[in-house]
Design an enzyme around this catalytic site. Sequence first.
Site, PDB file in Angstrom:
ATOM      1  N   SER A 192       4.375   7.276  -3.649  1.00  0.00           N
ATOM      2  CA  SER A 192       4.140   8.624  -3.131  1.00  0.00           C
ATOM      3  C   SER A 192       5.078   9.579  -3.843  1.00  0.00           C
ATOM      4  O   SER A 192       6.176   9.186  -4.268  1.00  0.00           O
ATOM      5  CB  SER A 192       4.435   8.654  -1.633  1.00  0.00           C
ATOM      6  OG  SER A 192       4.445   9.979  -1.163  1.00  0.00           O
ATOM      7  N   TYR A 205      10.249   6.481   5.021  1.00  0.00           N
ATOM      8  CA  TYR A 205       9.095   6.472   4.114  1.00  0.00           C
ATOM      9  C   TYR A 205       9.561   6.808   2.684  1.00  0.00           C
ATOM     10  O   TYR A 205       9.221   6.104   1.729  1.00  0.00           O
ATOM     11  CB  TYR A 205       8.061   7.490   4.590  1.00  0.00           C
ATOM     12  CG  TYR A 205       6.778   7.513   3.782  1.00  0.00           C
ATOM     13  CD1 TYR A 205       5.778   6.573   3.996  1.00  0.00           C
ATOM     14  CD2 TYR A 205       6.549   8.500   2.818  1.00  0.00           C
ATOM     15  CE1 TYR A 205       4.597   6.598   3.263  1.00  0.00           C
ATOM     16  CE2 TYR A 205       5.377   8.534   2.089  1.00  0.00           C
ATOM     17  CZ  TYR A 205       4.398   7.584   2.313  1.00  0.00           C
ATOM     18  OH  TYR A 205       3.233   7.617   1.579  1.00  0.00           O
TER      19      TYR A 205
HETATM   20  N1  LIG Z   1      -2.812   9.850   2.298  1.00  0.00           N
HETATM   21  C1  LIG Z   1      -1.804  10.438   1.664  1.00  0.00           C
HETATM   22  O1  LIG Z   1      -1.645  11.683   1.689  1.00  0.00           O
HETATM   23  C2  LIG Z   1      -0.832   9.619   0.864  1.00  0.00           C
HETATM   24  C3  LIG Z   1       0.115  10.302   0.086  1.00  0.00           C
HETATM   25  C4  LIG Z   1       1.022   9.556  -0.662  1.00  0.00           C
HETATM   26  C5  LIG Z   1       0.972   8.180  -0.636  1.00  0.00           C
HETATM   27  N2  LIG Z   1       0.057   7.535   0.134  1.00  0.00           N
HETATM   28  C6  LIG Z   1       0.068   6.070   0.131  1.00  0.00           C
HETATM   29  O2  LIG Z   1      -1.226   5.574  -0.146  1.00  0.00           O
HETATM   30  C7  LIG Z   1      -1.402   4.300   0.509  1.00  0.00           C
HETATM   31  C8  LIG Z   1      -2.677   4.342   1.347  1.00  0.00           C
HETATM   32  O3  LIG Z   1      -2.547   5.397   2.286  1.00  0.00           O
HETATM   33  P1  LIG Z   1      -3.797   5.952   3.108  1.00  0.00           P
HETATM   34  O4  LIG Z   1      -3.514   7.374   3.362  1.00  0.00           O
HETATM   35  O5  LIG Z   1      -5.065   5.552   2.470  1.00  0.00           O
HETATM   36  O6  LIG Z   1      -3.590   5.136   4.484  1.00  0.00           O
HETATM   37  P2  LIG Z   1      -4.646   4.816   5.655  1.00  0.00           P
HETATM   38  O7  LIG Z   1      -5.721   5.828   5.650  1.00  0.00           O
HETATM   39  O8  LIG Z   1      -3.819   4.641   6.881  1.00  0.00           O
HETATM   40  O9  LIG Z   1      -5.240   3.391   5.225  1.00  0.00           O
HETATM   41  C9  LIG Z   1      -4.343   2.329   5.138  1.00  0.00           C
HETATM   42  C10 LIG Z   1      -5.070   1.046   4.837  1.00  0.00           C
HETATM   43  O10 LIG Z   1      -4.111  -0.016   4.810  1.00  0.00           O
HETATM   44  C11 LIG Z   1      -4.350  -0.907   5.906  1.00  0.00           C
HETATM   45  N3  LIG Z   1      -3.035  -1.289   6.428  1.00  0.00           N
HETATM   46  C12 LIG Z   1      -2.109  -0.482   7.002  1.00  0.00           C
HETATM   47  N4  LIG Z   1      -1.034  -1.194   7.348  1.00  0.00           N
HETATM   48  C13 LIG Z   1      -1.279  -2.472   6.979  1.00  0.00           C
HETATM   49  C14 LIG Z   1      -0.561  -3.673   7.091  1.00  0.00           C
HETATM   50  N5  LIG Z   1       0.650  -3.717   7.667  1.00  0.00           N
HETATM   51  N6  LIG Z   1      -1.111  -4.813   6.606  1.00  0.00           N
HETATM   52  C15 LIG Z   1      -2.340  -4.800   6.044  1.00  0.00           C
HETATM   53  N7  LIG Z   1      -3.073  -3.684   5.914  1.00  0.00           N
HETATM   54  C16 LIG Z   1      -2.549  -2.538   6.389  1.00  0.00           C
HETATM   55  C17 LIG Z   1      -5.249  -0.124   6.869  1.00  0.00           C
HETATM   56  O11 LIG Z   1      -6.084  -0.930   7.669  1.00  0.00           O
HETATM   57  P3  LIG Z   1      -5.559  -1.441   9.125  1.00  0.00           P
HETATM   58  O12 LIG Z   1      -4.981  -0.275   9.816  1.00  0.00           O
HETATM   59  O13 LIG Z   1      -6.763  -2.017   9.781  1.00  0.00           O
HETATM   60  O14 LIG Z   1      -4.541  -2.481   8.807  1.00  0.00           O
HETATM   61  C18 LIG Z   1      -6.093   0.672   5.871  1.00  0.00           C
HETATM   62  O15 LIG Z   1      -7.068  -0.157   5.268  1.00  0.00           O
HETATM   63  C19 LIG Z   1      -0.142   4.066   1.332  1.00  0.00           C
HETATM   64  O16 LIG Z   1       0.748   3.231   0.631  1.00  0.00           O
HETATM   65  C20 LIG Z   1       0.451   5.467   1.468  1.00  0.00           C
HETATM   66  O17 LIG Z   1       1.844   5.444   1.660  1.00  0.00           O
HETATM   67  C21 LIG Z   1      -0.850   8.219   0.888  1.00  0.00           C
END
Ligand SMILES: NC(=O)c1ccc[n+]([C@@H]2O[C@H](COP(=O)([O-])OP(=O)(O)OC[C@H]3O[C@@H](n4cnc5c(N)ncnc54)[C@H](OP(=O)(O)O)[C@@H]3O)[C@@H](O)[C@H]2O)c1
Length: 254
Positions: free
Chosen positions: A144, A157
């Site tokens: 991130s 985070y």
């Molecule tokens: N969205 C943003 O603005 C943003 C910005 C910067 C970085 N990121 C990074 O991008 C990545 C994905 O983020 P996202 O926004 O797509 O998140 P999200 O919408 O919450 O999706 C997360 C995914 O990971 C799974 N997951 C979460 N915790 C888990 C665990 N402990 N074990 C196995 N699976 C797990 C979730 O399914 P379940 O809940 O069913 O496990 C879901 O499939 C993360 O690393 C996040 O830090 C996101």
Amino acid sequence: MKPWTLTNKRALVTGGTKGIGKAIVNELLALGAEVLFTGRTVEDVKAREAEWQQQGLKAYGLAGDVTDADHLAAAIQWVESHWGSLEILVNNAGTTIRRPSVDFTTEEYRRVLDINLIAPFEWSRKLYPLLKQSGNAAVINISSVAGSLDAGTGAPYGMSKSGLNQLTRNLAGEWAKEGIRVNTVSPWYTYTPLTENVLAKPEVHDRIVSRTPMRRIAKDEEMAGVVAFLAMDKASYITGQEIKVDGGGSIGLF
Ligand SMILES: NC(=O)c1ccc[n+]([C@@H]2O[C@H](COP(=O)([O-])OP(=O)(O)OC[C@H]3O[C@@H](n4cnc5c(N)ncnc54)[C@H](OP(=O)(O)O)[C@@H]3O)[C@@H](O)[C@H]2O)c1
């Protein structure tokens, strides 16, 4: 010339049922890869697997928590028995808890670090023999912009993502001679279930947009394309790098 394809590549994507991870699985499948994806919610894993397989795509789901050693062992066993080697690992599963540092319980901040930093370290090093076996592998860590700037996400985070950026550099250095490239993709705010609540607040949404030179929030597919490129042989001389996919958000103060 190396082709723009992932045909004949086998990929493991953690957290592939929603948000950025789901978009990554979509992109890798569209480019011809076979994909094993994970997620904790069994119904979501089954539903995504059925959707993708109905389209004739080679997507396989394995439910579990990335911090659970038994789940990691099951993923290794699955890759060993079905594929025998692994070309692409995407450490995507991640989470955050937003609150002032002094208000975190020890359990809460350790959980954030366990999911975002310790799990990618464990999954990478335990899958190393299978990555090495392929002779030409790519690990992509989803970090991130909050790993190098204060983005209002909470300190644990930021700590976890900063550590993940350094893990990328260390593993890239260690594994280059084995043909394993390791890179980081760092999103800025992206529309996903993780950010749904925070981006639903107009004042927060507008503040983020005004702070982003491209004046909009990212879409998950905009992260997935960069991940796919780094996974490809087209990126064969890129390792140890962080690509910020942030609409210019990190380039300056104005
Ligand atoms: N969205 C943003 O603005 C943003 C910005 C910067 C970085 N990121 C990074 O991008 C990545 C994905 O983020 P996202 O926004 O797509 O998140 P999200 O919408 O919450 O999706 C997360 C995914 O990971 C799974 N997951 C979460 N915790 C888990 C665990 N402990 N074990 C196995 N699976 C797990 C979730 O399914 P379940 O809940 O069913 O496990 C879901 O499939 C993360 O690393 C996040 O830090 C996101």
